[in-house]
Design a protein around this motif. Structure first.
Motif, PDB file in Angstrom:
ATOM      1  N   ALA A  92      27.063  14.313  21.507  1.00  0.00           N
ATOM      2  CA  ALA A  92      27.076  14.465  23.009  1.00  0.00           C
ATOM      3  C   ALA A  92      26.066  15.441  23.475  1.00  0.00           C
ATOM      4  CB  ALA A  92      28.342  14.820  23.498  1.00  0.00           C
ATOM      5  N   GLN A  93      26.293  16.694  22.881  1.00  0.00           N
ATOM      6  CA  GLN A  93      25.253  17.952  23.264  1.00  0.00           C
ATOM      7  C   GLN A  93      23.786  17.381  23.099  1.00  0.00           C
ATOM      8  OE1 GLN A  93      24.969  21.233  20.564  1.00  0.00           O
ATOM      9  NE2 GLN A  93      25.754  22.518  22.302  1.00  0.00           N
ATOM     10  N   SER A  94      23.325  16.865  21.906  1.00  0.00           N
ATOM     11  CA  SER A  94      22.131  16.626  21.666  1.00  0.00           C
ATOM     12  C   SER A  94      21.578  15.589  22.559  1.00  0.00           C
ATOM     13  CB  SER A  94      21.772  16.167  20.267  1.00  0.00           C
ATOM     14  OG  SER A  94      22.617  14.987  20.008  1.00  0.00           O
ATOM     15  N   HIS A  95      22.387  14.506  22.911  1.00  0.00           N
ATOM     16  CA  HIS A  95      22.270  13.499  23.862  1.00  0.00           C
ATOM     17  C   HIS A  95      21.826  13.948  25.109  1.00  0.00           C
ATOM     18  CE1 HIS A  95      22.339   9.274  25.443  1.00  0.00           C
ATOM     19  NE2 HIS A  95      22.782   9.895  26.336  1.00  0.00           N
ATOM     20  N   GLY A 100      19.450  14.153  29.536  1.00  0.00           N
ATOM     21  CA  GLY A 100      20.135  14.655  30.761  1.00  0.00           C
ATOM     22  C   GLY A 100      21.241  13.790  31.243  1.00  0.00           C
ATOM     23  N   ALA A 101      21.572  13.652  32.556  1.00  0.00           N
ATOM     24  CA  ALA A 101      22.539  12.974  33.090  1.00  0.00           C
ATOM     25  C   ALA A 101      21.873  11.756  33.702  1.00  0.00           C
ATOM     26  CB  ALA A 101      23.425  13.766  34.142  1.00  0.00           C
ATOM     27  N   GLY A 108      26.862  16.030  35.294  1.00  0.00           N
ATOM     28  CA  GLY A 108      27.349  17.473  35.344  1.00  0.00           C
ATOM     29  C   GLY A 108      26.543  17.983  34.271  1.00  0.00           C
ATOM     30  N   THR A 109      26.886  19.275  33.952  1.00  0.00           N
ATOM     31  CA  THR A 109      26.385  20.167  33.009  1.00  0.00           C
ATOM     32  C   THR A 109      26.547  19.565  31.704  1.00  0.00           C
ATOM     33  OG1 THR A 109      28.168  21.618  32.516  1.00  0.00           O
ATOM     34  CG2 THR A 109      26.599  22.262  34.539  1.00  0.00           C
ATOM     35  N   ALA A 110      25.724  19.939  30.648  1.00  0.00           N
ATOM     36  CA  ALA A 110      25.816  19.657  29.320  1.00  0.00           C
ATOM     37  C   ALA A 110      27.294  19.972  28.751  1.00  0.00           C
ATOM     38  CB  ALA A 110      24.842  20.383  28.331  1.00  0.00           C
ATOM     39  N   THR A 115      32.747  18.228  26.965  1.00  0.00           N
ATOM     40  CA  THR A 115      34.231  18.576  27.317  1.00  0.00           C
ATOM     41  C   THR A 115      34.925  17.058  27.500  1.00  0.00           C
ATOM     42  OG1 THR A 115      33.863  20.617  28.291  1.00  0.00           O
ATOM     43  CG2 THR A 115      35.886  19.438  28.820  1.00  0.00           C
ATOM     44  N   ARG A 116      34.143  16.473  28.246  1.00  0.00           N
ATOM     45  CA  ARG A 116      34.548  14.943  28.413  1.00  0.00           C
ATOM     46  C   ARG A 116      34.657  14.250  27.143  1.00  0.00           C
ATOM     47  NH1 ARG A 116      31.543  15.266  33.438  1.00  0.00           N
ATOM     48  NH2 ARG A 116      30.116  13.787  32.297  1.00  0.00           N
TER      49      ARG A 116
END
Length: 251
Positions: A92-95, A100-101, A108-110, A115-116
């Motif tokens: 999720a972080q790398s994606h 981006g969104a 939202g932010t990274a 978190t989701r």
């Protein structure tokens, strides 16, 4: 040799049972087989899951970088809840960093997106852990009543037969009634292991969920700040702490 008219025992009770009594007995046997199968499967699965989780956690905290952890997961796969959670959080972080969104689910932010993702994985793991527990709980709660119904049905027919024969002495009554009580005993024999196993598995799942929650907090902190929380240290002064603590309840 026993008089055929006064013969007692489970075989005699079964031979004298009607379709309802035999159906109830078959239901109890099916409940018992299903219960012990679930106990064996869940017990073995928990042992394997616990061993793999301990191995991954040891590797994770001994790793020199997230890249090393990612390579390990890519090589051997996510075989336990902790590696599964880590793999999804890192992806999720790398994606989000790469695209981006791009979609509403990534808004939202990274950190919000990670978190989701972590919350979703925690919910999935909880659901996976609870598979089969409803069946065990149902068997533990209903088996005694199925056995009791079999006893009531057996006593009813025994008393009817005794009344029609006109023999109301104790030796004529005690045998058939005692045989009917076998169904209550079978119901308890089916229910007790199911209840004990349900409580044991539920407690084990609760412990694992607590460990997962704690690891999720450490993982999100590590991904967000590049470092883990030291034992006893206060949470960072950001929304990170509140976000992680609300992972299982946040929308």
């Amino acid at each position: 040799m026993n008089d055929p008219q006064t013969a007692t025992g489970f075989a005699h009770f079964l031979a004298q049972s009607d379709a309802v009594g035999k159906t109830l007995l078959a239901i109890l046997v099916l409940m018992s087989v299903l219960s012990w199968a679930l106990i064996a499967i869940k017990g073995l699965t928990q042992l394997i899951r616990r061993r793999r989780s301990d191995q991954f956690l040891k590797f994770f905290w001994d790793a020199r970088s997230l890249e090393e952890v990612g390579n390990e997961i890519s090589t051997h796969g996510a075989r336990d809840p902790f590696s599964h959670l880590t793999a999804h959080a890192m992806h999720a972080q790398s994606h989000h960093a790469k695209y981006g969104a791009a979609k509403l689910s990534e808004a939202g932010t990274a950190q919000d997106f990670v978190t989701r993702t972590i919350k979703k994985v925690l919910d999935e793991e909880t659901t996976r852990l609870e598979n089969g527990l409803t069946t065990l709980a149902t068997i533990g709660a209903t088996a005694p009543f199925v056995g009791l119904f079999g006893t009531v049905w057996g006593v009813y027919h025994a008393l009817l037969a005794i009344g029609m024969s006109g023999a109301g002495t104790l030796d004529k009554v005690a045998g058939p009634v005692g045989e009917a009580l076998i169904m209550t005993g079978i119901g308890l024999a089916v229910a007790i292991p199911a209840v004990v196993a349900y409580n044991a598995i539920t407690r084990s799942n609760r412990v694992l969920n607590a460990r997962l929650d704690a690891f999720a907090f450490e993982l999100l902190t590590f991904l967000s700040m590049g470092q883990t929380m030291k034992p006893g240290a206060a949470a960072p002064a950001s929304d990170n702490s509140s976000n992680v603590r609300g992972l299982r309840t946040a929308g």
